[in-house]
Structure formats: C-alpha cells, structure tokens
Design an enzyme around this catalytic site. Structure first.
Site, short mmCIF file in Angstrom:
data_model
loop_
_atom_site.label_atom_id
_atom_site.label_comp_id
_atom_site.label_asym_id
_atom_site.label_seq_id
_atom_site.Cartn_x
_atom_site.Cartn_y
_atom_site.Cartn_z
N SER A 130 -2.89 -2.20 11.58
CA SER A 130 -4.30 -2.37 12.18
C SER A 130 -4.84 -1.14 12.08
O SER A 130 -5.00 -0.41 11.12
CB SER A 130 -4.32 -3.42 13.28
OG SER A 130 -5.51 -3.62 13.71
N TYR A 189 -14.91 -4.92 8.48
CA TYR A 189 -13.52 -4.14 9.11
C TYR A 189 -12.94 -4.45 10.15
O TYR A 189 -11.80 -4.87 10.21
CB TYR A 189 -13.67 -2.49 8.71
CG TYR A 189 -12.38 -1.98 8.77
CD1 TYR A 189 -11.57 -1.83 7.38
CD2 TYR A 189 -11.88 -1.20 9.71
CE1 TYR A 189 -10.16 -1.14 7.56
CE2 TYR A 189 -10.76 -0.47 9.70
CZ TYR A 189 -9.97 -0.56 8.72
OH TYR A 189 -8.79 0.19 8.84
N GLY A 231 0.82 -1.32 0.04
CA GLY A 231 -0.01 0.13 0.02
C GLY A 231 0.78 1.16 -0.01
O GLY A 231 0.36 2.34 0.63
N SER A 250 1.90 3.19 -2.47
CA SER A 250 1.60 4.32 -3.48
C SER A 250 0.89 5.53 -2.86
O SER A 250 0.76 6.51 -3.58
CB SER A 250 0.86 3.59 -4.64
OG SER A 250 -0.42 3.41 -4.33
N SER A 251 0.30 5.32 -1.71
CA SER A 251 -0.36 6.53 -1.36
C SER A 251 -0.53 6.48 0.38
O SER A 251 -0.14 5.52 0.65
CB SER A 251 -1.92 6.79 -2.04
OG SER A 251 -2.71 5.43 -1.57
N GLY A 252 -1.24 7.44 0.78
CA GLY A 252 -1.66 7.72 2.17
C GLY A 252 -0.55 7.14 3.38
O GLY A 252 0.65 7.70 3.08
N ASP A 273 -1.46 -7.80 -6.60
CA ASP A 273 -2.56 -7.63 -5.60
C ASP A 273 -2.25 -8.60 -4.36
O ASP A 273 -1.84 -9.72 -4.66
CB ASP A 273 -3.88 -8.18 -6.38
CG ASP A 273 -5.16 -8.17 -5.79
OD1 ASP A 273 -5.04 -8.21 -4.31
OD2 ASP A 273 -6.08 -7.83 -6.40
N LYS A 285 -9.62 -6.58 10.87
CA LYS A 285 -8.41 -5.86 11.71
C LYS A 285 -8.27 -6.51 13.10
O LYS A 285 -7.01 -6.58 13.57
CB LYS A 285 -8.72 -4.47 12.02
CG LYS A 285 -8.65 -3.60 10.66
CD LYS A 285 -7.47 -3.80 9.95
CE LYS A 285 -7.02 -2.78 8.61
NZ LYS A 285 -5.72 -2.58 8.27
N LYS A 329 0.43 4.86 -10.14
CA LYS A 329 0.53 5.44 -8.70
C LYS A 329 1.75 4.96 -8.29
O LYS A 329 2.40 5.93 -7.45
CB LYS A 329 -0.72 5.07 -7.73
CG LYS A 329 -2.06 5.58 -8.31
CD LYS A 329 -3.14 5.18 -7.26
CE LYS A 329 -4.56 5.68 -7.67
NZ LYS A 329 -5.67 5.21 -6.67
#
Length: 325
Positions: free
Chosen positions: A173, A187, A45, A47-49, A96, A191, A74
C-alpha cells in the site's frame, strides 16, 4: 504515608505488566514466524523499484524467486541483475495484472507460492476536478482490481500447498493508503481499498495459516517517482515532504522483516509508525509490545496527527492565498 506511597509505586509498576498480560490473552492473530529460505516468493512489479529490491533481497536470503511485470525486456534485465548478484535463477512472467486469465496462466506455470508479494502500482498525479476519469479508472483497475486479480489467481494453490509451514500474502500500500493527500484522490482511494481487502482477507485465510501484511512506504526513490514528480501538483510535493523519502532497498528490508514476523501493518519510517498508531483501529496486531504502545499512545498519536493536519491545511491556505494576489 510512606506505606501508601510505596503501594502507589507498586501499582504504577504493575500496570504495564497487567496490560501486557491482558494483551497476551486477547491479541489476535497469534504471533508467527514465516521462513523465507527455501520458499517460493512471487513478486509483482518485480522488474524495477521496490519490487526488484524485494526480489533481490529474497533471493539473497535463499528463496526461490519469481517476478511478474508487463515488459519482458525489463524482466530479463532484472533477472540477469539478480542472478549476477546472488547466483539465484529467477523465473519471469510477463502479464498485466488487469488480465485475470493471463495471471491464472502464470499461476499454473509458476506452481505453488509460499509468499505472494502484490507490489505493483501506478500513480498519476492530479486534482480530481481536472483529472480525466480514464486516469482514475486506470489507477483503480491496476492498484485495487489488479490486487484482487492476483490474490484470486494465486490463493487456491496457496491454500492447497503441501508445505504446511506458514505462508504470506503481502499488499504494497502506501502512507497515502492511511491518510488522504492533496493531488492523490484516486490513488488514495485505491490504496485505502487495499486496507479493507487486507483486513477481511486475513480473517478468511487465517485458518489456512496464511498471514497478510500491509506495507506502508512513503515516497520511495524509484523510476516511477521520478515520472510522478514531473506532473505532481506543487502542494502534493509540499505535503509529501512531511515524510522523508526512502530508498527502495530500505523499503525492501522493512518488507522482508514484516513478512518474517507476520506483521499485519508494516510501517517504513518514523512518520509511518505515527500514522499507524493513529489509525490502528480494528487492524490485526500480533505483537503484544506494539499493541501496548498503540493503547498507550492512542491519544498522543491523535494529537500529533492533528498537528500534522494543521500543517497541511496551513500550507494549502497559504498556497491559495498567494495565488489570489
């Protein structure tokens, strides 16, 4: 009488020291320092945030950085942004996390990893009664099964690494991985599962000097949160507002500090610490100081937690009462 008072005072002063001494004997795993400089940090993850912020910070601290995400476009943007800011060349991998074979190929290409940050995640808001099971499966598959896939793919090389300095596996998490929240049913399940994975995994890989960190951020100002807010139930937003939202850079800083200190639980704000104290249970704890705080504050944190739950359930009662009018 004065002698008795002096003795009582000495006992009060000695109790904390006795507690710290006891904890120094029994706290496990032992304290550790995990270097970041000149290590290979792999971030999913990325590529962002939060993932991009972690990759950026790790690169600025001298790490060799690799990032993985689904979109190559991205990834290319993220790579360029990190290189411009830090001068560090970043490796990118498009895959993925639900595809184990693709992750295994990424492992072979990336080479041994010293710090594996399993940061990917998705949240599709909704009450379980009205949510499609396909959405539930999607969250479980990405957030939980995807994390198993990542660790399963990368762990053999981490265990066989020639650099025998301490290594780290980091699971991103959420505060929703500590306490259930309205509208987060699937969700939360995904988590919460990460905590069980993290606790058991730490026992399995401690002999390899690999240390697990479980990061527990609140709502974080990212592109993903903006999309979530478009369809999140109003009650979810009311309850989530109990904990102040953070910036991705702030979470990244907390994460890197947690990695370097080998912390198992990594709260990110004051509410996160309160929940961590209330839910410490049998989680590993390396810090004698934090262990002593957990012991002393167990009852107080439970009381504070009950007040938080009272607030949440009061909000739910008011919401449904207004809808019935």
């Amino acid at each position: 009488m004065a002698a008795l008072s002096l003795l009582s005072l000495l006992l009060i002063l000695l109790l904390p020291l006795c507690l710290l001494f006891l904890l120094s004997l029994i706290v496990r795993p032992r304290p550790v320092k995990i270097p970041i400089n000149d290590r290979h940090v792999f971030v999913t993850g990325g590529s962002s945030g939060i993932g991009l912020a972690i990759a950026h910070r790790a690169a600025s601290e001298g790490a060799r950085v690799s990032i993985l995400a689904r979109s190559q476009a991205k990834l290319d943007e993220a790579k360029q942004a990190i290189q411009l800011a830090t001068g560090v060349d970043v490796a990118t991998f498009s895959a993925d996390v639900r595809d184990f074979d693709a992750l295994r190929r990424a492992t072979e290409e990336a080479g041994p990893v010293d710090v594996l940050v399993v940061n990917h995640g998705v949240y599709l808001p909704g009450e379980l009664a009205t949510q499609e099971l396909d959405e539930v499966r999607f969250m479980i598959d990405v957030n939980l099964i995807g994390s198993f896939n990542m660790i399963k793919a990368f762990l053999p090389a981490m265990k066989a690494r020639t650099d025998r300095r301490p290594a780290s596996v980091v699971l991103m998490s959420s505060q929703a991985g500590q306490v259930g929240i309205y509208g987060y049913t699937a969700y939360c399940a995904s988590k919460f599962g990460l905590r069980g994975l993290a606790e058991a995994l730490q026992q399995e890989i401690i002999a390899d000097d690999i240390h697990v960190s479980l990061v527990l951020p609140p709502d974080t100002d990212t592109p993903g949160l903006a999309e979530e807010n478009k369809r999140r139930p109003p009650l979810s937003s009311i309850i989530a507002a109990t904990s102040t939202a953070m910036k991705a850079d702030q979470v990244a800083e907390k994460t890197l500090n947690g990695i370097k200190s080998g912390s198992f639980i990594v709260p990110c704000n004051s509410v996160g610490y309160l929940i961590a104290f209330a839910t410490a249970g049998l989680s590993p704890q390396r810090s004698y100081i934090m262990a002593s705080v957990e012991v002393v504050c167990a009852g107080i944190s439970r009381l504070a937690g009950l007040f938080i739950l009272w607030s949440w359930y009061s909000s739910i009662e008011k919401w449904y009462a207004q809808r019935k009018k």
